[in-house]
Design a protein around this motif. Structure first.
Motif, PDB file in Angstrom:
ATOM      1  N   TRP A  88       2.947   5.105  10.670  1.00  0.00           N
ATOM      2  CA  TRP A  88       2.018   4.899   9.329  1.00  0.00           C
ATOM      3  C   TRP A  88       1.108   6.359   9.143  1.00  0.00           C
ATOM      4  O   TRP A  88       0.930   7.001   8.208  1.00  0.00           O
ATOM      5  CB  TRP A  88       0.810   3.961   9.666  1.00  0.00           C
ATOM      6  N   GLY A  89       0.979   7.137  10.361  1.00  0.00           N
ATOM      7  CA  GLY A  89       0.346   8.286  10.224  1.00  0.00           C
ATOM      8  C   GLY A  89       0.902   9.533   9.519  1.00  0.00           C
ATOM      9  O   GLY A  89       0.336  10.493   8.635  1.00  0.00           O
ATOM     10  N   PHE A  90       2.375   9.486   9.157  1.00  0.00           N
ATOM     11  CA  PHE A  90       3.145  10.047   8.447  1.00  0.00           C
ATOM     12  C   PHE A  90       3.208   9.670   6.946  1.00  0.00           C
ATOM     13  O   PHE A  90       4.004  10.566   6.164  1.00  0.00           O
ATOM     14  CB  PHE A  90       4.559  10.416   8.995  1.00  0.00           C
ATOM     15  N   ASN A  91       2.671   8.441   6.691  1.00  0.00           N
ATOM     16  CA  ASN A  91       2.442   8.041   5.348  1.00  0.00           C
ATOM     17  C   ASN A  91       0.928   8.162   4.623  1.00  0.00           C
ATOM     18  O   ASN A  91       0.846   7.817   3.557  1.00  0.00           O
ATOM     19  CB  ASN A  91       2.737   6.537   5.194  1.00  0.00           C
ATOM     20  N   GLU A  92       0.373   9.060   5.461  1.00  0.00           N
ATOM     21  CA  GLU A  92      -1.078   9.232   5.009  1.00  0.00           C
ATOM     22  C   GLU A  92      -0.983  10.309   4.055  1.00  0.00           C
ATOM     23  O   GLU A  92      -0.372  11.531   3.973  1.00  0.00           O
ATOM     24  CB  GLU A  92      -2.124   9.684   6.108  1.00  0.00           C
ATOM     25  N   GLU A  93      -1.919  10.412   2.997  1.00  0.00           N
ATOM     26  CA  GLU A  93      -1.783  11.442   1.901  1.00  0.00           C
ATOM     27  C   GLU A  93      -2.233  12.951   2.450  1.00  0.00           C
ATOM     28  O   GLU A  93      -1.583  13.499   1.601  1.00  0.00           O
ATOM     29  CB  GLU A  93      -3.037  11.097   0.694  1.00  0.00           C
ATOM     30  N   ALA A  94      -3.077  12.928   3.286  1.00  0.00           N
ATOM     31  CA  ALA A  94      -3.467  14.243   3.705  1.00  0.00           C
ATOM     32  C   ALA A  94      -2.017  14.822   4.234  1.00  0.00           C
ATOM     33  O   ALA A  94      -1.730  16.040   4.220  1.00  0.00           O
ATOM     34  CB  ALA A  94      -4.344  14.063   5.076  1.00  0.00           C
ATOM     35  N   VAL A  95      -1.287  14.080   5.068  1.00  0.00           N
ATOM     36  CA  VAL A  95       0.024  14.838   5.581  1.00  0.00           C
ATOM     37  C   VAL A  95       1.102  15.192   4.457  1.00  0.00           C
ATOM     38  O   VAL A  95       1.733  16.299   4.437  1.00  0.00           O
ATOM     39  CB  VAL A  95       0.680  13.776   6.429  1.00  0.00           C
ATOM     40  N   ARG A 108       3.146   5.817  -3.016  1.00  0.00           N
ATOM     41  CA  ARG A 108       4.284   6.786  -3.197  1.00  0.00           C
ATOM     42  C   ARG A 108       4.360   6.981  -4.783  1.00  0.00           C
ATOM     43  O   ARG A 108       4.746   8.073  -5.268  1.00  0.00           O
ATOM     44  CB  ARG A 108       5.660   6.003  -2.666  1.00  0.00           C
ATOM     45  N   ARG A 109       4.011   5.877  -5.395  1.00  0.00           N
ATOM     46  CA  ARG A 109       4.210   6.110  -6.918  1.00  0.00           C
ATOM     47  C   ARG A 109       2.858   7.224  -7.285  1.00  0.00           C
ATOM     48  O   ARG A 109       3.216   7.828  -8.313  1.00  0.00           O
ATOM     49  CB  ARG A 109       3.965   4.772  -7.697  1.00  0.00           C
ATOM     50  N   GLN A 110       1.887   6.969  -6.752  1.00  0.00           N
ATOM     51  CA  GLN A 110       0.748   7.995  -7.318  1.00  0.00           C
ATOM     52  C   GLN A 110       0.819   9.342  -6.809  1.00  0.00           C
ATOM     53  O   GLN A 110       0.810  10.241  -7.487  1.00  0.00           O
ATOM     54  CB  GLN A 110      -0.641   7.510  -6.298  1.00  0.00           C
ATOM     55  N   LEU A 111       1.734   9.713  -5.499  1.00  0.00           N
ATOM     56  CA  LEU A 111       1.999  10.740  -5.306  1.00  0.00           C
ATOM     57  C   LEU A 111       3.273  11.480  -5.952  1.00  0.00           C
ATOM     58  O   LEU A 111       3.241  12.718  -6.542  1.00  0.00           O
ATOM     59  CB  LEU A 111       2.233  11.060  -3.827  1.00  0.00           C
ATOM     60  N   ALA A 112       4.183  10.451  -6.299  1.00  0.00           N
ATOM     61  CA  ALA A 112       5.187  11.079  -7.150  1.00  0.00           C
ATOM     62  C   ALA A 112       4.661  11.403  -8.612  1.00  0.00           C
ATOM     63  O   ALA A 112       5.151  12.397  -9.171  1.00  0.00           O
ATOM     64  CB  ALA A 112       6.377   9.784  -7.213  1.00  0.00           C
ATOM     65  N   MET A 159       0.870  -1.320  -0.008  1.00  0.00           N
ATOM     66  CA  MET A 159      -0.148   0.009   0.049  1.00  0.00           C
ATOM     67  C   MET A 159       0.830   1.418  -0.138  1.00  0.00           C
ATOM     68  O   MET A 159       0.567   2.195  -0.780  1.00  0.00           O
ATOM     69  CB  MET A 159      -0.970   0.202   1.331  1.00  0.00           C
ATOM     70  N   LEU A 160       2.083   1.345   0.697  1.00  0.00           N
ATOM     71  CA  LEU A 160       3.030   2.404   0.793  1.00  0.00           C
ATOM     72  C   LEU A 160       3.493   2.637  -0.500  1.00  0.00           C
ATOM     73  O   LEU A 160       3.441   3.725  -0.884  1.00  0.00           O
ATOM     74  CB  LEU A 160       3.893   2.008   1.999  1.00  0.00           C
ATOM     75  N   GLU A 161       3.889   1.632  -1.161  1.00  0.00           N
ATOM     76  CA  GLU A 161       4.544   1.863  -2.371  1.00  0.00           C
ATOM     77  C   GLU A 161       3.589   2.088  -3.548  1.00  0.00           C
ATOM     78  O   GLU A 161       4.120   2.944  -4.277  1.00  0.00           O
ATOM     79  CB  GLU A 161       5.302   0.494  -2.983  1.00  0.00           C
ATOM     80  N   LYS A 162       2.158   1.924  -3.577  1.00  0.00           N
ATOM     81  CA  LYS A 162       1.323   2.352  -4.286  1.00  0.00           C
ATOM     82  C   LYS A 162       1.153   3.747  -4.087  1.00  0.00           C
ATOM     83  O   LYS A 162       0.959   4.490  -5.292  1.00  0.00           O
ATOM     84  CB  LYS A 162       0.036   1.346  -4.449  1.00  0.00           C
ATOM     85  N   ASP A 191      14.268   4.894   9.000  1.00  0.00           N
ATOM     86  CA  ASP A 191      13.171   4.863   8.649  1.00  0.00           C
ATOM     87  C   ASP A 191      12.819   5.957   7.733  1.00  0.00           C
ATOM     88  O   ASP A 191      13.362   6.948   7.896  1.00  0.00           O
ATOM     89  CB  ASP A 191      12.258   5.267  10.229  1.00  0.00           C
ATOM     90  N   THR A 192      11.884   5.415   6.813  1.00  0.00           N
ATOM     91  CA  THR A 192      11.705   6.469   5.739  1.00  0.00           C
ATOM     92  C   THR A 192       9.899   6.516   5.552  1.00  0.00           C
ATOM     93  O   THR A 192       9.493   5.498   5.433  1.00  0.00           O
ATOM     94  CB  THR A 192      12.373   6.118   4.504  1.00  0.00           C
ATOM     95  N   THR A 193       9.487   7.741   5.440  1.00  0.00           N
ATOM     96  CA  THR A 193       8.191   7.881   5.469  1.00  0.00           C
ATOM     97  C   THR A 193       7.849   8.757   4.054  1.00  0.00           C
ATOM     98  O   THR A 193       8.789   9.351   3.707  1.00  0.00           O
ATOM     99  CB  THR A 193       7.405   8.685   6.508  1.00  0.00           C
ATOM    100  N   LEU A 194       6.383   8.865   3.949  1.00  0.00           N
ATOM    101  CA  LEU A 194       6.254   9.638   2.430  1.00  0.00           C
ATOM    102  C   LEU A 194       6.460  11.082   2.958  1.00  0.00           C
ATOM    103  O   LEU A 194       6.742  11.822   1.783  1.00  0.00           O
ATOM    104  CB  LEU A 194       4.970   9.288   2.265  1.00  0.00           C
TER     105      LEU A 194
END
Length: 529
Positions: free
Chosen positions: A228-235, A127-131, A122-125, A255-258
């Motif tokens: 996970w909260g720092f991987n949310e799209e809103a953040v 990440r690609r969408q936002l990139a 889910m994180l990779e998907k 650790d790496t987050t979006l």
């Protein structure tokens, strides 16, 4: 036949009670809700639809079955994970039935991702969408200010992270710090962090609560679920939209987050974020001292070099005594001649004054004044008699002219002159148009004649012009004497170097008949061949 044969045997199920469709559906619903109640089901999310009312409808499936799921509008905020198609999750809710369509479904009020692998997918998907939207592009990231006046920190107020950041800032270079307390994990993490970033950006620069020059979003280390909260799209979108430069310091170095991709700068730890936010104050002071010393040395050396240059240039100048010797001599000579010149000038002025005084006698002046008074008296006497006559004459002339100035006559005359002017204007316009048309026709005829008889038209028929410098070559002898030739064709000019080897002229018999015929029919152009 026995007596018992007269009674029919009951068919199987004839003694069962009869149900209406609504009664049977209600019984099934009560059985499902009483037997199962709340359930936890693992599966893959299928079709996901959000209605205009705000309710969520989605499917939970595996390789053999599908269950419909519903989440009401008021339950969406507490789901924990927003459903996305293809995500493997564990849902929790109440099993129920929907009587109008005879379907059973789960009213889901909580969703959790099933395992780290699903979270990573889910994180990779995401990440690609936002990139793909350009939120992670390096070109949109802003530089971090060298020495911010106010620093805004988005983190938990009770953890060790804020203490480490404040201690590090106080140790390196004390700055004013504004803390926006947020939850750094759990369901409230993403909305609170995004609201904090937007809240800092909404502050007015120079207001009662100063707007930060730099933002730090910080959290300590933890598992993937904790961060996970720092991987949310809103953040991520809030960090990308921030007008204030933002440093992300979430987790440890591994650790790496979006939000790290969307931030203007990623720090491996919260302490490192404080170090990158401000320089060391002692280093700045030492640098200022070094620059001051270098400036003083440079100024002193520059003054010394320029003083020496001035002294060197002064040696080439003449001495002041030599410059003033000649003017001093002229001043001495003028001073010696001044008394005699003053005496002679005084005597000359005295003689002129005596001559003028001799002409100014009282009797002569008195006679001139009396003669002038007599002339004034005579002119006044004549004026008394002549002035009324002149006034009367001018009044009569004025009356005569006023009688001739009638408005009707003036209006008629103005109308006639206007009609005459309009006629002349119309005639002038017609004559001008005709004359211009004649001039245009003449120019067009001359242009056609020039095009017809000009040598450019002849060039289009296969001829050429030979030039030597600015002159035109018309004979073979002139061509042999020229140092270089230039041949003009239809489409341009070609420079030809002169050679010493003469070229034999073609015989008359070798010339094609068509060319001889064309040459005889063309007018003689001089330099055309």
């Amino acid at each position: 036949m026995s007596d018992f044969d007269l009674i029919d045997d009951p068919q199987p199920g004839q003694n069962a009670p009869e149900f209406t469709v609504s009664e049977l559906s209600g019984a099934i619903k009560r059985t499902l809700e009483g037997e199962f109640g709340r359930v936890r089901v693992k599966g893959e999310l299928g079709r996901v639809m959000r209605a205009k009312s705000g309710h969520l409808y989605f499917d939970l499936k595996d390789d053999r079955a599908v269950i419909n799921c519903t989440t009401w509008k008021g339950q969406v905020a507490g789901l924990g994970v927003m459903p996305e198609e293809g995500l493997e999750v564990v849902v929790e809710g109440k099993l129920s039935a929907y009587a109008p369509s005879s379907r059973y479904n789960i009213n889901v009020d909580r969703i959790a991702v099933a395992g780290v692998g699903a979270l990573m997918a889910m994180l990779e998907k995401r990440r690609r969408q936002l990139a793909a939207e350009g939120l992670f592009d390096e070109g949109r990231k802003r530089p971090i200010p060298f020495l911010p006046e106010v620093i805004g920190v988005v983190t938990s107020p009770s953890g060790a992270v804020i203490r480490d950041i404040l201690h590090r800032l106080r140790e390196r270079c004390p700055r004013k710090v504004l803390i926006w307390p947020v939850a750094v994990q759990g369901q409230n993490c993403a909305p609170e962090v995004s609201n904090a970033i937007r809240g800092f950006n909404a502050l007015t620069p120079g207001g009662a609560l100063p707007r930060p020059d730099l933002l730090i979003v910080a959290r300590g280390g933890g598992s993937l679920e904790d961060l996970w909260g720092f991987n949310e799209e809103a953040v991520v979108r809030a960090a990308a939209e921030s007008e204030i430069p933002l440093i992300s310091a979430v987790g440890h170095e591994t650790d790496t987050t979006l939000i790290d991709h969307a931030a203007d700068l990623r720090a491996p730890t919260p302490t490192a974020a404080a170090e990158r936010a401000v320089p060391v104050r002692l280093d700045l002071l030492a640098g200022l001292d070094s620059l001051g010393a270098r400036m003083l040395t440079g100024l002193t050396g520059g003054v010394r070099i320029r003083g020496q240059r001035v002294r060197d240039l002064s040696r080439a100048l003449p001495r002041p005594e030599e410059l003033l010797s000649t003017p001093s001599q002229r001043l001495d000579h003028a001073t010696a001649r001044l008394p005699a010149a003053l005496r002679s000038a005084t005597q000359a002025k005295r003689g002129a004054l005596a001559e003028a005084g001799a002409a100014l006698r009282p009797r002569l002046l008195r006679a001139q004044i009396e003669a002038g008074a007599q002339r004034v008296a005579q002119a006044g006497a004549r004026l008394d008699t002549a002035l009324p006559r002149v006034v009367t004459l001018q009044t009569e002339r004025l009356a005569t002219r006023a009688a001739r100035l009638r408005p009707e006559t003036l209006t008629l005359q103005v109308g006639r002159e206007r009609d005459r002017f309009d006629g002349l204007s119309a005639r002038l316009a017609r004559v001008s148009a005709a004359q211009v048309a004649g001039w245009r026709s003449g120019l067009e005829a001359l242009e056609r004649v020039r095009t017809t008889v000009g040598y450019e038209a002849t060039l289009k028929r296969g001829y050429a012009v030979v030039r030597a410098g600015e002159g035109i070559v018309t004979t073979k002898a002139s061509a042999a004497e020229a140092s270089g030739l230039e041949i003009q064709f239809q489409d341009g000019r070609l420079a030809v170097a002169a050679t010493d080897t003469p070229v034999a002229a073609p015989t008359k018999a070798a010339k094609p008949k068509a060319q001889r015929k064309r040459k005889s029919s063309e007018p003689d152009q001089g330099s055309l061949f």
